[in-house]
Design an enzyme around this catalytic site. Structure first.
Site, short mmCIF file in Angstrom:
data_model
loop_
_atom_site.label_atom_id
_atom_site.label_comp_id
_atom_site.label_asym_id
_atom_site.label_seq_id
_atom_site.Cartn_x
_atom_site.Cartn_y
_atom_site.Cartn_z
N ARG A 1 -90.49 23.87 -7.20
CA ARG A 1 -89.47 24.12 -8.14
C ARG A 1 -90.36 24.14 -9.33
O ARG A 1 -91.55 23.03 -8.78
CB ARG A 1 -88.33 22.98 -8.47
CG ARG A 1 -87.76 23.73 -7.27
CD ARG A 1 -86.07 22.64 -7.35
NE ARG A 1 -85.46 22.79 -9.02
CZ ARG A 1 -84.67 23.77 -8.56
NH1 ARG A 1 -84.15 23.41 -8.34
NH2 ARG A 1 -84.12 23.52 -10.00
N ALA B 1 -84.37 13.49 -6.51
CA ALA B 1 -83.23 12.52 -7.12
C ALA B 1 -83.51 11.34 -7.47
O ALA B 1 -83.18 10.60 -8.52
CB ALA B 1 -82.03 12.91 -7.07
N HIS C 1 -75.91 -3.37 18.63
CA HIS C 1 -76.01 -2.22 20.17
C HIS C 1 -74.47 -2.25 19.98
O HIS C 1 -73.87 -2.54 20.39
CB HIS C 1 -76.71 -2.72 20.97
CG HIS C 1 -76.44 -2.35 22.91
ND1 HIS C 1 -77.52 -1.02 22.99
CD2 HIS C 1 -75.58 -2.75 22.80
CE1 HIS C 1 -76.97 -0.97 24.17
NE2 HIS C 1 -75.78 -1.65 24.62
#
Length: 465
Positions: free
Chosen positions: A268, A316, A445
């Protein structure tokens, strides 16, 4: 119409609205100028819609393999209309939320295009706010970015697309070429393949996903191959020919490739059109990015720039961090500069990729004496339970001469849900934690996050598995 404020923010994407909200929370009088929808690229044609459609792909994938879990569901079908409706509902809800937050903090939102002028003034035109000029003690530029194009590829939204157009398609192509092997390209390649398209990724560089560790890239490439996604690196494309029923790509030094659609994902560019930077004396670099210092100050006193408009990682969460830092700085506080080398990266292809800090290769290039440990999900109980065992967790640390490895330099992951697992690694790298310190942490776990603990523990010289 004219008005004066403590801060005028130009742009309402992640960097802009974060600056406005954070500044307003600090008691500043903020005006925010935005012509398009609040939320910017991330909300409307980026992070949110892309991940929503990737979740659609994940649901499709789950249903397709439901029989492995004893569930008879039959072959799934894709209704892109329904998927697009759900995507838009989420986008609209978040868009409404941003507007409500700004209103709640009494941010003045002005509709129109903003252009910076003398004495930290911003002129507004082309919107519902009519012609206006606002002035402020400080201005924050946050106008974001738009997709880059390629010579010889005329975007028509049907045969030739960027990420913007792909996110709104009502019908998926049978055969697709994705140009670009970075985060955006790989996410769309994964999405299309999951939903039934035949996909070829074309990358000009020698490898995909620059920035990720070599072991992560190798495993991702193997996983893509198992899903019949072709990944071709070192390939340059020079143009395409739209035949009306297909697209023929011209590949330098190779045979043409015929597909039904091309998705151009080559990055971009900063969106500074009409911002008036030259006239105002705001310096830009050779790529059109606004030049800033470590605190995001531009060359014009009192003016900052954050987000995709500056040459920093186009993420972002980086824009959020820069916005907060800029506001703190203009308030006279002493913020720490953003450590761009150690920001978290998350790529939502299948399998997911997430990483922070040095790769094994970059740590060695930086002069560190390196030791690394990698553990695969194939031996992880939770990964087996959910049926996603492709992937690994790799921890890169500084070698110690007197016992276990020392400081953790990087954590790189590929596999199920790793975008949600990187938090431990991010904190370890950015707090400069050592292997013995992190090895003391108790991992729940059965979880996939155990794999990070296993990789760290093995660097103490006393592994369990």
């Amino acid at each position: 119409m004219s008005s004066s404020h403590d801060v005028v923010v130009v742009g309402g994407g992640p960097g802009g609205y974060a600056a406005a909200l954070y500044g307003a929370a600090a008691g500043l009088d903020i005006a925010l100028v935005e012509k398009q929808k609040l939320g910017g690229t991330c909300l409307h044609v980026g992070c949110i819609p892309a991940k929503e459609l990737l979740e659609t792909a994940a649901v499709y994938r789950t249903v397709a393999h439901a029989d492995q879990f004893g569930i008879s569901a039959g072959p799934p079908t894709v209704d892109m209309g329904a998927a697009q409706t759900r995507k838009q509902k989420i986008v609209d809800q978040l868009h409404k939320g941003v507007g409500s937050l700004l209103e709640g903090r009494k941010v003045t939102v002005l509709d129109g295009w903003g252009a910076i002028g003398p004495d930290r003034s911003v002129s507004i035109s082309g919107g519902e706010s009519e012609a206006a000029t606002v002035t402020a003690d400080h201005v924050i530029l946050a106008t974001g970015s738009v997709p880059r194009s390629l010579p010889g590829f005329e975007v028509d939204g049907e045969r030739v697309m960027t990420s913007d157009e792909l996110l709104s398609v009502s019908e998926l192509p049978g055969r697709a070429a994705v140009i670009g092997g970075g985060a955006i390209g790989l996410e769309f390649a994964s999405l299309l393949a999951d939903l039934g398209s035949e996909v070829t990724v074309l990358e000009a560089l020698p490898r995909i996903l620059m920035g990720a560790d070599d072991d992560v890239v190798k495993m991702l490439t193997r996983a893509f191959k198992k899903r019949k996604i072709q990944v071709r690196t070192g390939v340059a494309v020079s143009g395409c020919r739209n035949t009306g029923s297909s697209v023929e790509l011209e590949i330098d030094g190779g045979d043409p490739l015929e597909v039904d659609a091309v998705v151009v994902c080559v990055g971009r560019r900063p969106f500074t059109d009409g911002l008036g930077l030259d006239a105002a004396g705001v310096e830009v670099d050779e790529g059109g990015y606004v030049s800033v210092d470590q605190f995001c100050r531009t060359s014009l006193a009192g003016v900052y720039a954050v987000g995709d408009v500056v040459r920093t990682p186009q993420l972002a969460h980086v824009a959020f961090a820069e916005a907060i830092m800029a506001v703190k700085h203009l308030l006279g506080e002493s913020p720490a500069p953003v450590d761009y080398a150690n920001v978290p990266w998350a790529i939502y292809c299948h399998p997911e990729v997430a990483f922070v800090g040095h790769t094994e290769a970059s740590a060695k290039e930086a002069g560190f004496d390196v030791v690394a440990s990698a553990h695969r999900f194939i031996g992880n109980g939770r990964a087996m339970i959910v049926g996603e065992t492709d992937g690994l967790v790799k921890v890169i640390a500084e070698r110690s001469d007197d016992g276990p490895a020392g400081r953790i330099l990087g954590v790189h992951m590929v596999g199920p849900w790793v975008t949600e697992q990187l938090g431990q690694g991010y904190l370890a790298v950015n707090w400069e934690a050592t292997v013995p310190e992190v090895a003391e942490f108790v991992q729940p776990h059965p979880t996939m996050s155990e794999l990070f603990g296993e990789s760290v523990l093995s660097l103490t010289g006393r592994a369990l598995h």
